[in-house]
Design a protein around this motif. Structure first.
Motif, PDB file in Angstrom:
ATOM      1  N   ARG A 418       3.573  -9.547  31.419  1.00 25.14           N
ATOM      2  CA  ARG A 418       2.408  -9.182  30.625  1.00 25.14           C
ATOM      3  C   ARG A 418       2.809  -8.399  29.380  1.00 25.14           C
ATOM      4  O   ARG A 418       2.207  -8.568  28.310  1.00 25.14           O
ATOM      5  CB  ARG A 418       1.428  -8.363  31.478  1.00 25.14           C
ATOM      6  N   ARG A 419       3.819  -7.545  29.511  1.00 23.41           N
ATOM      7  CA  ARG A 419       4.281  -6.783  28.347  1.00 23.41           C
ATOM      8  C   ARG A 419       4.861  -7.727  27.295  1.00 23.41           C
ATOM      9  O   ARG A 419       4.674  -7.528  26.091  1.00 23.41           O
ATOM     10  CB  ARG A 419       5.319  -5.762  28.788  1.00 23.41           C
ATOM     11  N   HIS A 420       5.550  -8.763  27.744  1.00 21.55           N
ATOM     12  CA  HIS A 420       6.134  -9.723  26.815  1.00 21.55           C
ATOM     13  C   HIS A 420       5.047 -10.539  26.109  1.00 21.55           C
ATOM     14  O   HIS A 420       5.137 -10.781  24.895  1.00 21.55           O
ATOM     15  CB  HIS A 420       7.073 -10.669  27.569  1.00 21.55           C
ATOM     16  N   LEU A 421       4.015 -10.927  26.824  1.00 19.17           N
ATOM     17  CA  LEU A 421       2.955 -11.741  26.231  1.00 19.17           C
ATOM     18  C   LEU A 421       2.035 -10.904  25.351  1.00 19.17           C
ATOM     19  O   LEU A 421       1.477 -11.411  24.371  1.00 19.17           O
ATOM     20  CB  LEU A 421       2.149 -12.441  27.321  1.00 19.17           C
ATOM     21  N   GLY A 422       1.837  -9.637  25.686  1.00 22.72           N
ATOM     22  CA  GLY A 422       1.013  -8.747  24.879  1.00 22.72           C
ATOM     23  C   GLY A 422      -0.414  -9.248  24.721  1.00 22.72           C
ATOM     24  O   GLY A 422      -1.097  -9.569  25.696  1.00 22.72           O
ATOM     25  N   ALA A 423      -0.867  -9.353  23.481  1.00 24.56           N
ATOM     26  CA  ALA A 423      -2.243  -9.764  23.213  1.00 24.56           C
ATOM     27  C   ALA A 423      -2.490 -11.238  23.498  1.00 24.56           C
ATOM     28  O   ALA A 423      -3.637 -11.702  23.420  1.00 24.56           O
ATOM     29  CB  ALA A 423      -2.587  -9.473  21.751  1.00 24.56           C
ATOM     30  N   ARG A 424      -1.432 -11.971  23.865  1.00 27.72           N
ATOM     31  CA  ARG A 424      -1.593 -13.401  24.183  1.00 27.72           C
ATOM     32  C   ARG A 424      -1.836 -13.646  25.658  1.00 27.72           C
ATOM     33  O   ARG A 424      -1.937 -14.799  26.079  1.00 27.72           O
ATOM     34  CB  ARG A 424      -0.348 -14.164  23.739  1.00 27.72           C
ATOM     35  N   CYS A 425      -1.952 -12.599  26.458  1.00 23.04           N
ATOM     36  CA  CYS A 425      -2.105 -12.784  27.912  1.00 23.04           C
ATOM     37  C   CYS A 425      -3.288 -13.676  28.249  1.00 23.04           C
ATOM     38  O   CYS A 425      -3.200 -14.556  29.122  1.00 23.04           O
ATOM     39  CB  CYS A 425      -2.266 -11.431  28.589  1.00 23.04           C
ATOM     40  N   HIS A 426      -4.403 -13.474  27.577  1.00 23.89           N
ATOM     41  CA  HIS A 426      -5.613 -14.217  27.927  1.00 23.89           C
ATOM     42  C   HIS A 426      -5.443 -15.713  27.694  1.00 23.89           C
ATOM     43  O   HIS A 426      -6.042 -16.526  28.407  1.00 23.89           O
ATOM     44  CB  HIS A 426      -6.790 -13.701  27.100  1.00 23.89           C
TER      45      HIS A 426
END
Length: 451
Positions: A418-426
């Motif tokens: 989740r930290r790697h994806l950041g704002a792209r998680c959704h």
């Protein structure tokens, strides 16, 4: 008020006739004085004639009951049609000198045309207009068109406009008639005003609110669509810097209003409204939606590019606003708003903020699972009521036990992804080539325990 409230007498006619004779006598006296005065110095301009005032109960009764026959017998000329109707009522006001509430007389003024138009007495209003009533006269703070629109009296509003009423006339508060279209039933009046030249982007005198601001604040989807078709500008700001989208998100406070405010926001966003526009105190629409516990509205704003981590003037992010609102809106699934913000780039909050959501186990669980190590429980454990702790003992005990302890490797891997994806998680997590159970685990599902 029934027609039998006051017995009609000829006192009204006598008082009006006597007042007119006195005015004519005074005018003749002044004319003679001007003729005999020396012409060395110019005479000062004559003061504007003050319209007569009426407190006669018989006149009031005829107007407020719409008694056309009585009105025709009383209002026979321009002077009578433009008189000022005064009422005196006793109101409680605070007296600092006496230190108590006292009755104080308060005089209210209106006009015969205002009364007739505001109550929907079209025939009475027509008679007054034919006798010379000033269609745009602002008496007692408003013009007749304001009252007809505010009361939803479409026929009277149409009559006034046919007699030349200004659709943009301002009342003493600085509002145009279009600003008084504040309920769904007022849509025909709004259409009528626009058809007669009402300026859709005209702002109120003080706050610079447009009709679009008003419609958005009241959640009026049909009004918003109407104004947008007539050229309303979604980017227009009030004196405090708020757009119509800000106004809609700030007003969406009750759960039962969520649906219509979401539809209003959709219309505004489709018309080009900026979801990042900061208004009063640098609140963005997302700050307002989160502060009102509206997950559907927050989802809509985030889908259109709202910034999940933008601070307002006080340094609060939308997550901070959502946490402050958890206790008030705990029945509106605040955990959904928190999860949305985390999926769109909001990071774990300062552990001191956990006390604001500790009384909602679902919200606390989502937040605790955003950390790779559960913060110490001293920041929130003491604020949990004993009866709530007993009801959710398994969850609170697991959170207390895991405080300041290392989490499982599986959870650490989840935090890393989740930290790697950041704002792209959704958007990215649902597309990962992983078993459905793992994709769901990455989305911080509720388990009722902290492991």
């Amino acid at each position: 008020m029934s027609q039998e409230t006051f017995a009609f007498t000829s006192s009204a006619l006598r008082s009006l006739r006597l007042q007119r004779e006195l005015l004519e006598l005074e005018e003749r006296r002044r004319a003679l004085a001007r003729q005999s005065a020396p012409r060395r110095y110019p005479l000062p301009p004559a003061p504007a004639r003050r319209p007569p005032r009426c407190r006669d109960p018989a006149v009031h009764n005829a107007l407020y009951t719409g008694d056309l026959l009585r009105i025709k017998s009383i209002f026979k000329d321009e002077s009578a049609a433009n008189l000022v109707v005064e009422t005196v009522s006793e109101e409680l006001v605070w007296s600092p000198e006496l230190g108590l509430w006292v009755l104080s007389p308060r005089t209210k003024q209106t006009s015969p045309l205002r009364i007739a138009a505001g109550r929907g007495y079209g025939d009475c209003a027509r008679h007054l207009l034919l006798q010379g009533a000033e269609v745009d006269a602002v008496v007692g703070g408003r013009a007749a068109l304001h009252d007809s629109v505010a009361g939803g009296r479409l026929d009277c509003a149409r009559l006034l406009l046919a007699f030349g009423a200004d659709p943009n006339v301002l009342c003493e508060e600085g509002l145009a008639p279009l600003h008084l279209c504040t309920d769904p039933e007022s849509l025909p009046c709004a259409e009528l005003l626009l058809a007669h030249g009402a300026r859709v982007n005209l702002g109120t005198r003080e706050r610079r609110l447009t009709a679009l601001h008003v419609a958005a604040r009241h959640g009026l989807e049909a009004h918003v669509e109407l104004y947008l078709r007539h050229g309303a500008e979604p980017a227009r700001r009030s004196r405090e810097g708020e757009t119509a989208l800000n106004a809609a998100c700030a007003a969406a406070e009750r759960p039962e209003d969520a649906e219509r405010y979401c539809r209003v926001a959709e219309r505004l966003l489709a018309a080009g409204a900026d979801p990042r526009a900061a208004g009063r105190k640098d609140h963005t629409p997302l700050h307002n939606a989160c502060g009102n516990g509206q997950p559907r509205l927050a989802r809509l704003l985030l889908r259109h590019g709202a910034a999940a981590a933008a601070p307002n003037g006080a340094g609060y992010t939308p997550m901070d606003c959502a946490l402050h609102a958890v206790d008030e809106y705990r029945h509106q699934h605040p955990e959904r708003t928190i999860a949305l913000l985390l999926d769109h780039g909001a990071g774990p909050v300062n552990p001191k903020m956990l006390k604001f959501c500790c009384r909602c186990p679902r919200a606390l669980e989502v937040l605790l699972n955003a950390y790779d190590r559960v913060p110490p429980a001293e920041a929130w454990a003491e604020d949990v009521p004993p009866e709530l702790w007993q009801e959710h003992e398994a969850f609170y005990t697991s959170a207390l036990r895991m405080a300041a302890q290392p989490r499982r490797l599986q959870h650490l891997a989840r935090c890393a992804v989740r930290r790697h994806l950041g704002a792209r998680c959704h958007a990215a997590i649902p597309k990962l080539a992983l078993p459905p159970a793992l994709r769901r685990y990455l989305q911080l599902p509720l388990e009722g325990l902290i492991r």
